[in-house]
Every structure is written in C-alpha cells, then in structure tokens.
Design a protein around this motif. Sequence first.
Motif, PDB file in Angstrom:
ATOM      1  N   THR A 113       0.789  -1.237   0.000  1.00  0.00           N
ATOM      2  CA  THR A 113       0.000   0.000   0.000  1.00  0.00           C
ATOM      3  C   THR A 113       0.818   1.282   0.000  1.00  0.00           C
ATOM      4  OG1 THR A 113      -0.130  -0.106   2.426  1.00  0.00           O
ATOM      5  CG2 THR A 113      -1.932  -1.114   1.180  1.00  0.00           C
ATOM      6  N   GLN A 114       2.148   1.175   0.100  1.00  0.00           N
ATOM      7  CA  GLN A 114       2.972   2.374   0.146  1.00  0.00           C
ATOM      8  C   GLN A 114       4.063   2.322  -0.909  1.00  0.00           C
ATOM      9  OE1 GLN A 114       3.409   2.120   4.752  1.00  0.00           O
ATOM     10  NE2 GLN A 114       3.769   4.266   4.220  1.00  0.00           N
ATOM     11  N   ALA A 115       4.213   3.418  -1.641  1.00  0.00           N
ATOM     12  CA  ALA A 115       5.257   3.511  -2.656  1.00  0.00           C
ATOM     13  C   ALA A 115       6.603   3.798  -2.013  1.00  0.00           C
ATOM     14  CB  ALA A 115       4.911   4.601  -3.655  1.00  0.00           C
ATOM     15  N   ALA A 116       7.659   3.402  -2.683  1.00  0.00           N
ATOM     16  CA  ALA A 116       9.007   3.720  -2.212  1.00  0.00           C
ATOM     17  C   ALA A 116       9.334   5.168  -2.529  1.00  0.00           C
ATOM     18  CB  ALA A 116      10.014   2.785  -2.863  1.00  0.00           C
ATOM     19  N   ALA A 117      10.059   5.815  -1.633  1.00  0.00           N
ATOM     20  CA  ALA A 117      10.425   7.220  -1.834  1.00  0.00           C
ATOM     21  C   ALA A 117      11.609   7.372  -2.769  1.00  0.00           C
ATOM     22  CB  ALA A 117      10.731   7.870  -0.484  1.00  0.00           C
TER      23      ALA A 117
END
Length: 458
Positions: A414-418
Amino acid sequence: YVSCIRMHTTVWTPPVRPPTFDRVLPACGRPAPLLTAPLLILVLGAVLLFGCDAGTEASDASAPDAPANLAATAREGAVALQWQAVAEAEQYRVYRTADPSAGGSSLLQSGVPTASFTDTTARNGTQYEYRVTAIVGDNESAPSAPVQARPRAVDRVVTGSLRERIQSTYDAMPRRNSEAFAVPTAEEHAQWRTLLAALIDTDTTAARALIDASFPSYALIRFTDTATDRRYWLLQEAPTVETGWGTVVIDSSPVRDLAVEVPHPYYDINTYAQGIDLFLETGARAFLMAGASRCANRELSGCDGETTVCNGDYPVSDVAHAVRTPFQKAHEALTDAFPDMVALNLHGNGLSDCETVFLSSGVWDDTTDSVIALRDALRDRDVEAADPMSSSCPLVGGTNVQGRYTNGAPSPCTQAAAAATGQFVHLEQQPFFREEPAQYAALIAAVNAVFPPRSREE
C-alpha cells in the motif's frame, strides 16, 4: 445381515424412483448395502429394536473373511495397497477417507480382481485412511483393519534441459479464472520464507524437512542442465500443480549476482522462455516464475493500483501486485540475503507510446545508474530503449511489490518507495522483442555487458 446405517435426510415422492444411499463403512464396522427409502425404514426399525447385531448371525455364515495384513505405500500422487488374499474371494472393494474422525469411508473402487490396488487419485500432502473388503457372490466381508498413508512429491536428481522443464511447467500452469492459486496462510508464508532461506544457504536437509512437513506437493530437484553443464536447485510442484505457487531455481555458485523474475508468464507472452534463457546465459543467481495466470483468481489483493487486464483491481494471483504470495517471499528472501543482487523483473506490453524496451527502477522520478547503463547498452545494440525521463510510457512499475520491497517501501502492498536502491530493474517489452530469441539476444548481451561476473572470492 443388517448393519448400522449412516442417517441421511432425503425426500421421496412417488412415482419417482426411490433414492439410493451411498455405500459407506459405518462405525459398526460393516459395509452398508445400497438401500431404497422403504427398505431403509424396515432396516432402521430392526436396528432400533434389536441393535447393531440384528440379523448378523445368519449373514456371517456366508460372508468371507476380512482381508488381513493391509499395507499402504505412499508414492508421488498415489498410494499403493497390498493385502493378504482371501481364499474364497471373487473380488475386493477398496474404501477411502481423508477424515478418519468422521467415522466412515466412501467406496473408492469395486471389482478389484487381485489383492493389490493403486490409488492414483490421491493428492500429495493429504492423509488418507484405507480399508478393504472381500466379496463372494452377494456377500461382503467385514472391513480390514485400517491403514493410513500420505503421498508426497519425491526428490530426485535429474539431468536434462532446464528450458524444456520450464516449458512443461508453463504448459501445466492454471489459466485465467481457474481459481487455482491457493492463497497461503500466514504460517505457510513464514515457513516458505524459512524454506527459501535454507535453500539459499544450501542447507538442503532443512529444506527437505520443511517441504515434507509443510509443502508436500513440491519436490527439491538437483538439476543438471545439459546446455550449460551447470547444476541447480529446482523447487517445483510435481507431478501436478496443486497450489499454483510457482517455480524457483537457485544457482549456488552464480556467475552474476542477478535474479531473473517472471511474474506474468502466461499473460506477458513468452517472458517465461525469455526469462529462463536470460537466467541460463547470464549465469544468474536465481530464477523465479509465478505458478498461475495473474487473473487465475477473483479475490482481490488489496494492494495499490488497478489494471484493465483482470477486470479492475489486482487479484491475489497477480504476484507483481500482491504480497500474500510465495513469489514475493522468495524475492524478499533473496533480496535480504544478497544486498548487492539486482532483480530483473520481466514484463510485456503492446502500448504504442512505449518503446521496444522501457526500463525503470520502480520509482518514477529516480532513474538509477543500473537502469541508465542497461538502457545505453541496449541502444548500442540497435534496440529502441528508454527510461521515464526520456519517454511518455506510463509503465514505470511504481506499484510493483517486488520493486517496492527492494526500494525500501515500509509496506509494499500500500505504500510507494520514496527512492530507488539501484537493485531493481523493471523491464517492459514490446511483443516482437520478447517473443523472438533473435531479438532478445540483445538484452542478454546487454545484461552481460552491464553486470560484470562475480569475483572468485565472493
């Protein structure tokens, strides 16, 4: 004779033919005959009045002896049964249950002519209980003492073509809407990760123990490829696909610190063949291939993004966009064990605004040195190649969970890599390029040029 009968709820309305009842082995220990509803009422009345022994004395006089010394041998996808022949028996019946606690066994095979039988319908990993009866005329003996067996995949040593092995695996792969991808439990996830860690450490004793205890549909094969004369560890479902979890190949002494990953072998046409060629001809450390079509199941993964391929959101069987998969656990185990390893995640598309090969790091605005180097090496070989900074192609792989994990996303689902680490390359390819070995030979040459062989000390 009269036996205790397992109760059934059924409705009988004349003039329809009276229903019959499946033959079972009830708790009283004798086979129940096939009875119509009126006869069942009479039998139950006798049982209620006289008990389970009602009428058995006269019947026992003509019934044959029960078979003795029943033995079961578990094989791969089968169970072989043998027992002591009954002198007067004309034939035998074999009964089976996968739930001995339920108190009955269903008829598996009648008319068995000899004192042996092989159950070829058994599934690897399922514990079965068997009983056998002898038949003389219309009389059936009491059942034999029960025996149990649990078939499992057999480890083996194989010499052959790894390309052909992957082709046959692909041919048996569950297709779209098959619902054949078995979503692992949390415990299975953890055990699979432990299995991959043992295999990476070449602790094959621990790996085999885990396979036997938790993944009996899998076999661990020591495979020698005739084309490369190299030996690999092949983790594969055999002889049939039961979970759709995919295939893992490990080279314990790789030439290059690469993992070749094929998350969509069925939908991204020919990436499975391209992938195994790339693995073999670069001397990569690992090859991962999904075990079912990305659209095999309808249940949603709950991960970010959407696709037009599988009717909207990503399903649990799409291993590039689902974290509850053995494919993802294998990727994680390899990434953690080998921090310098680069994963090449192969895909296909037919979009007109995408180049022949479109490469990305999995992070839209972070094009890494490995992506740039591979792009330039492809261009040097007359392949139209691009990255997000030089193309309008939208297929950056920003929701790819393998890329997110490698790039340090705290929650890949659910979270993209920065930012990108440089250890993941997402490759989108046009059909003509991935479907023709003469075309994708340029990719193999480019990979060999960009990623140098490991030193002897590594």
